[in-house]
Design an enzyme around this catalytic site. Structure first.
Site, PDB file in Angstrom:
ATOM      1  N   ASP A 143     -13.753  -0.582  15.177  1.00  0.00           N
ATOM      2  CA  ASP A 143     -12.435  -1.215  15.056  1.00  0.00           C
ATOM      3  C   ASP A 143     -12.402  -2.328  16.088  1.00  0.00           C
ATOM      4  O   ASP A 143     -13.259  -2.387  16.983  1.00  0.00           O
ATOM      5  CB  ASP A 143     -11.315  -0.186  15.317  1.00  0.00           C
ATOM      6  CG  ASP A 143      -9.984  -0.606  14.679  1.00  0.00           C
ATOM      7  OD1 ASP A 143      -9.490  -1.711  14.996  1.00  0.00           O
ATOM      8  OD2 ASP A 143      -9.440   0.163  13.879  1.00  0.00           O
ATOM      9  N   ASP A 174      -4.413   7.605  -6.058  1.00  0.00           N
ATOM     10  CA  ASP A 174      -3.619   7.632  -7.286  1.00  0.00           C
ATOM     11  C   ASP A 174      -3.897   8.926  -8.067  1.00  0.00           C
ATOM     12  O   ASP A 174      -2.991   9.528  -8.645  1.00  0.00           O
ATOM     13  CB  ASP A 174      -3.933   6.403  -8.155  1.00  0.00           C
ATOM     14  CG  ASP A 174      -3.663   5.108  -7.401  1.00  0.00           C
ATOM     15  OD1 ASP A 174      -2.619   5.026  -6.732  1.00  0.00           O
ATOM     16  OD2 ASP A 174      -4.511   4.192  -7.445  1.00  0.00           O
ATOM     17  N   ASN A 179      -5.286  -9.681   4.946  1.00  0.00           N
ATOM     18  CA  ASN A 179      -6.395  -8.758   4.688  1.00  0.00           C
ATOM     19  C   ASN A 179      -7.590  -9.405   3.986  1.00  0.00           C
ATOM     20  O   ASN A 179      -8.736  -8.970   4.175  1.00  0.00           O
ATOM     21  CB  ASN A 179      -5.895  -7.555   3.886  1.00  0.00           C
ATOM     22  CG  ASN A 179      -4.996  -6.654   4.722  1.00  0.00           C
ATOM     23  OD1 ASN A 179      -4.870  -6.864   5.930  1.00  0.00           O
ATOM     24  ND2 ASN A 179      -4.385  -5.663   4.113  1.00  0.00           N
ATOM     25  N   GLY A 208      -7.860   5.252   9.482  1.00  0.00           N
ATOM     26  CA  GLY A 208      -9.179   5.387  10.101  1.00  0.00           C
ATOM     27  C   GLY A 208      -9.325   6.642  10.947  1.00  0.00           C
ATOM     28  O   GLY A 208     -10.365   7.311  10.892  1.00  0.00           O
ATOM     29  N   HIS A 240      -4.985  -0.746  -8.613  1.00  0.00           N
ATOM     30  CA  HIS A 240      -4.258  -0.003  -7.568  1.00  0.00           C
ATOM     31  C   HIS A 240      -3.076  -0.820  -7.065  1.00  0.00           C
ATOM     32  O   HIS A 240      -3.050  -1.276  -5.921  1.00  0.00           O
ATOM     33  CB  HIS A 240      -5.202   0.377  -6.422  1.00  0.00           C
ATOM     34  CG  HIS A 240      -4.492   1.090  -5.319  1.00  0.00           C
ATOM     35  ND1 HIS A 240      -3.981   2.376  -5.460  1.00  0.00           N
ATOM     36  CD2 HIS A 240      -4.140   0.701  -4.069  1.00  0.00           C
ATOM     37  CE1 HIS A 240      -3.366   2.736  -4.347  1.00  0.00           C
ATOM     38  NE2 HIS A 240      -3.445   1.732  -3.479  1.00  0.00           N
ATOM     39  N   MET A 287      -4.071   9.296   2.309  1.00  0.00           N
ATOM     40  CA  MET A 287      -5.140   8.326   2.023  1.00  0.00           C
ATOM     41  C   MET A 287      -6.444   8.751   2.696  1.00  0.00           C
ATOM     42  O   MET A 287      -7.528   8.597   2.117  1.00  0.00           O
ATOM     43  CB  MET A 287      -4.735   6.923   2.487  1.00  0.00           C
ATOM     44  CG  MET A 287      -5.795   5.884   2.207  1.00  0.00           C
ATOM     45  SD  MET A 287      -6.195   5.756   0.440  1.00  0.00           S
ATOM     46  CE  MET A 287      -7.953   6.026   0.453  1.00  0.00           C
ATOM     47  N   ARG A 337      -2.278  11.852  -6.211  1.00  0.00           N
ATOM     48  CA  ARG A 337      -0.825  11.895  -6.477  1.00  0.00           C
ATOM     49  C   ARG A 337      -0.550  12.393  -7.895  1.00  0.00           C
ATOM     50  O   ARG A 337       0.325  13.237  -8.107  1.00  0.00           O
ATOM     51  CB  ARG A 337      -0.233  10.492  -6.308  1.00  0.00           C
ATOM     52  CG  ARG A 337      -0.121  10.074  -4.873  1.00  0.00           C
ATOM     53  CD  ARG A 337       0.369   8.633  -4.746  1.00  0.00           C
ATOM     54  NE  ARG A 337       0.558   8.286  -3.357  1.00  0.00           N
ATOM     55  CZ  ARG A 337       0.283   7.091  -2.833  1.00  0.00           C
ATOM     56  NH1 ARG A 337      -0.193   6.118  -3.598  1.00  0.00           N
ATOM     57  NH2 ARG A 337       0.489   6.868  -1.555  1.00  0.00           N
ATOM     58  N   GLY A 380     -12.378  -0.121  10.817  1.00  0.00           N
ATOM     59  CA  GLY A 380     -10.925   0.074  10.903  1.00  0.00           C
ATOM     60  C   GLY A 380     -10.650   1.513  11.311  1.00  0.00           C
ATOM     61  O   GLY A 380      -9.613   2.090  10.968  1.00  0.00           O
TER      62      GLY A 380
HETATM   63  N1  LIG Z   1      -6.553   2.115  -1.344  1.00  0.00           N
HETATM   64  C1  LIG Z   1      -5.498   2.843  -1.076  1.00  0.00           C
HETATM   65  O1  LIG Z   1      -5.132   3.723  -1.836  1.00  0.00           O
HETATM   66  C2  LIG Z   1      -4.748   2.653   0.212  1.00  0.00           C
HETATM   67  C3  LIG Z   1      -3.870   3.658   0.663  1.00  0.00           C
HETATM   68  C4  LIG Z   1      -3.217   3.459   1.875  1.00  0.00           C
HETATM   69  C5  LIG Z   1      -3.408   2.279   2.610  1.00  0.00           C
HETATM   70  N2  LIG Z   1      -4.261   1.345   2.143  1.00  0.00           N
HETATM   71  C6  LIG Z   1      -4.529   0.120   2.893  1.00  0.00           C
HETATM   72  O2  LIG Z   1      -5.406   0.413   3.988  1.00  0.00           O
HETATM   73  C7  LIG Z   1      -5.253  -0.569   5.009  1.00  0.00           C
HETATM   74  C8  LIG Z   1      -5.126   0.095   6.372  1.00  0.00           C
HETATM   75  O3  LIG Z   1      -3.967   0.870   6.451  1.00  0.00           O
HETATM   76  P1  LIG Z   1      -3.593   1.648   7.814  1.00  0.00           P
HETATM   77  O4  LIG Z   1      -2.334   2.378   7.552  1.00  0.00           O
HETATM   78  O5  LIG Z   1      -4.776   2.388   8.321  1.00  0.00           O
HETATM   79  O6  LIG Z   1      -3.301   0.401   8.774  1.00  0.00           O
HETATM   80  P2  LIG Z   1      -3.370   0.356  10.386  1.00  0.00           P
HETATM   81  O7  LIG Z   1      -2.744  -0.915  10.810  1.00  0.00           O
HETATM   82  O8  LIG Z   1      -2.822   1.624  10.932  1.00  0.00           O
HETATM   83  O9  LIG Z   1      -4.917   0.340  10.691  1.00  0.00           O
HETATM   84  C9  LIG Z   1      -5.729  -0.741  10.341  1.00  0.00           C
HETATM   85  C10 LIG Z   1      -6.810  -0.861  11.379  1.00  0.00           C
HETATM   86  O10 LIG Z   1      -7.642  -1.948  10.999  1.00  0.00           O
HETATM   87  C11 LIG Z   1      -8.063  -2.547  12.212  1.00  0.00           C
HETATM   88  N3  LIG Z   1      -8.582  -3.894  11.972  1.00  0.00           N
HETATM   89  C12 LIG Z   1      -7.918  -5.052  11.765  1.00  0.00           C
HETATM   90  N4  LIG Z   1      -8.778  -6.074  11.647  1.00  0.00           N
HETATM   91  C13 LIG Z   1     -10.014  -5.541  11.738  1.00  0.00           C
HETATM   92  C14 LIG Z   1     -11.312  -6.087  11.696  1.00  0.00           C
HETATM   93  N5  LIG Z   1     -11.532  -7.396  11.505  1.00  0.00           N
HETATM   94  N6  LIG Z   1     -12.345  -5.260  11.861  1.00  0.00           N
HETATM   95  C15 LIG Z   1     -12.157  -3.945  12.038  1.00  0.00           C
HETATM   96  N7  LIG Z   1     -10.962  -3.352  12.099  1.00  0.00           N
HETATM   97  C16 LIG Z   1      -9.895  -4.157  11.949  1.00  0.00           C
HETATM   98  C17 LIG Z   1      -6.834  -2.526  13.105  1.00  0.00           C
HETATM   99  O11 LIG Z   1      -7.180  -2.713  14.469  1.00  0.00           O
HETATM  100  C18 LIG Z   1      -6.284  -1.149  12.792  1.00  0.00           C
HETATM  101  O12 LIG Z   1      -6.766  -0.168  13.685  1.00  0.00           O
HETATM  102  C19 LIG Z   1      -4.006  -1.380   4.602  1.00  0.00           C
HETATM  103  O13 LIG Z   1      -4.423  -2.583   3.991  1.00  0.00           O
HETATM  104  C20 LIG Z   1      -3.327  -0.496   3.571  1.00  0.00           C
HETATM  105  O14 LIG Z   1      -2.533  -1.219   2.667  1.00  0.00           O
HETATM  106  C21 LIG Z   1      -4.934   1.504   0.961  1.00  0.00           C
HETATM  107  O1  LIG Z   2       1.318   1.564  -0.940  1.00  0.00           O
HETATM  108  C1  LIG Z   2       0.623   1.040  -0.074  1.00  0.00           C
HETATM  109  O2  LIG Z   2       0.880  -0.063   0.412  1.00  0.00           O
HETATM  110  C2  LIG Z   2      -0.564   1.773   0.461  1.00  0.00           C
HETATM  111  C3  LIG Z   2      -1.436   2.356  -0.597  1.00  0.00           C
HETATM  112  O3  LIG Z   2      -1.906   1.403  -1.490  1.00  0.00           O
HETATM  113  C4  LIG Z   2      -0.820   3.526  -1.318  1.00  0.00           C
HETATM  114  O4  LIG Z   2      -0.941   3.601  -2.533  1.00  0.00           O
HETATM  115  O5  LIG Z   2      -0.237   4.385  -0.634  1.00  0.00           O
END
Ligand SMILES: NC(=O)c1ccc[n+]([C@@H]2O[C@H](COP(=O)([O-])OP(=O)(O)OC[C@H]3O[C@@H](n4cnc5c(N)ncnc54)[C@H](O)[C@@H]3O)[C@@H](O)[C@H]2O)c1
Ligand SMILES: O=C(O)C[C@H](O)C(=O)O
Length: 351
Positions: free
Chosen positions: A70, A186, A130, A50, A213, A265, A189, A44
């Site tokens: 990706d 978390d 997802n 990413g 989370h 993140m 923050r 990703g």
């Molecule tokens: N754990 C945390 O604290 C936290 C914090 C922020 C976001 N997130 C999560 O992270 C994820 C990504 O967020 P983002 O803002 O980068 O989204 P984004 O849409 O900007 O990027 C996601 C990327 O994943 C790629 N992708 C989709 N399917 C794929 C596959 N099968 N193989 C490889 N790559 C693939 C897409 O092409 C895209 O480039 C979301 O689910 C979001 O909720 C988690």
């Molecule tokens: O809030 C979200 O959807 C993205 C991530 O889990 C966050 O905590 O920022």
């Protein structure tokens, strides 16, 4: 501040990141060399998280090989990042048929692949898309790099980690010491908000965040925050807790349909990956909060402080003394966390 000085200062923040007082140990390791070869993969890598995460991992001197994957746009990201004059050799891949090359020999696989929230959505609303993405990527991990540490960022983390565990169990490769839900944002923050409110230097702040989370499953333990503050009353602690629990939503609303937290993140993901690398390299006393298979409560997965070592999780630390408010929070989060875990397990086993 000049660019080089800014990067040095970002590096210093990463080096200060561990939640235990062993920071000086890890700092000296970080700046001394040579370090062993370590391959880090980002699945990703061309997304909102990413891209900056690829940058931060390219800047980490503990990384010798950085493999970026990706389903679209990876060649550009990889070419761009590869021009940075740091240790890691960068390779970019965009086709599913290349997953073997992407993953083989990796020490850590970081997964931010998947869709982010829009205003009005919960993290669980992302499950339908997802869960399938995470599942198929984990099938490939089990096949090509069963011994790698897996850092799961894709939401809903409360369910995607159990999905990964089930996929690995089915493949016969599951090692509970090597699977992590990344909850570092978390902690990041909680530290920031506490420092602001308590008026203490943010670089010195430590706050454990436990549970899961999503919303109320995120339980910051401000009663254990250091440096201690006598100026915060019960209402302040409640407000800080709520702000930490709603931190993701705060960003989603501010971005107004353009996604969720990406830069903070990426920073948090880089802090956690750096801690995992140090653990793999044998640096002692590396402790971070993470959502892992756990017996700290009756729930099979739970976030708490975890000591990282050469094989991943070395020790899961207990919760420590909780305030009455935190005890209540702990009880209230269990129903939601349990059902998110069960949803992930069911999905992985039925499809
Ligand atoms: N754990 C945390 O604290 C936290 C914090 C922020 C976001 N997130 C999560 O992270 C994820 C990504 O967020 P983002 O803002 O980068 O989204 P984004 O849409 O900007 O990027 C996601 C990327 O994943 C790629 N992708 C989709 N399917 C794929 C596959 N099968 N193989 C490889 N790559 C693939 C897409 O092409 C895209 O480039 C979301 O689910 C979001 O909720 C988690
Ligand atoms: O809030 C979200 O959807 C993205 C991530 O889990 C966050 O905590 O920022």
């Amino acid at each position: 501040m000049k660019a080089a000085a800014m990067l040095r200062s970002a590096g210093a923040a990463l080096r200060r990141s561990t939640t235990e007082p062993s920071r000086l140990v890890s700092r000296s390791c970080y700046s001394s060399g040579p370090h062993p070869e370590r391959k880090v993969v980002i699945l990703g890598a061309a997304g909102g998280i990413g891209q900056p995460l690829s940058l931060l991992m390219k800047l980490n001197p503990l990384v010798s090989s950085l493999s970026l994957y990706d389903i679209a746009n990876t060649p550009g990201v990889a070419a761009d990042v590869s021009h940075i004059n740091s240790r890691a050799q960068v390779a970019g891949y965009a086709g599913e048929e290349q997953l073997g090359q992407v993953l083989e020999g990796s020490d850590i696989v970081i997964i931010p692949a998947g869709v982010p929230r829009k205003p009005g959505m919960t993290r669980d609303d992302l499950f339908n898309i997802n869960a399938g993405i995470v599942k198929s990527l984990c099938v490939a991990i089990a096949k090509y790099c069963p011994n790698a540490l897996v850092n799961m960022i894709s939401n809903p983390v409360n369910s995607t980690v159990p999905i990964a565990a089930e996929v690995f169990k089915k493949a016969g490769t599951y090692d509970e010491k090597k699977l992590f839900g990344v909850t570092t944002l978390d902690v990041v923050r909680a530290k920031t908000f506490y420092a602001e409110k308590a008026k203490v230097p943010v670089a010195e702040v430590n706050v454990p965040v436990v549970g899961g989370h999503a919303g109320i499953t995120i339980l910051p333990l401000f009663s254990q925050a250091t440096p201690k503050s006598n100026s915060l009353g019960d209402e302040d602690i409640k407000a800080l807790t709520k702000r930490t629990q709603d931190g993701g939503t705060e960003v989603v609303e501010a971005k107004a349909g353009k996604g969720s937290a990406t830069l903070s993140m990426a920073y948090a993901g880089a802090v956690f990956a750096d801690a995992c690398l140090k653990g793999l390299n044998g640096v002692p006393d590396i402790v971070e909060c993470s959502y892992v298979q756990s017996t700290v409560t009756e729930l099979p997965f739970f976030a708490s402080k975890v000591r990282l070592g050469k094989n991943g999780v070395e020790e899961i630390l207990g919760l420590g003394p909780l305030s009455d408010y935190e005890k209540e929070g702990l009880e209230s989060l269990k129903t939601e966390l349990k059902s998110s875990i069960e949803k992930g397990v069911k999905f992985a086993n039925q499809s």
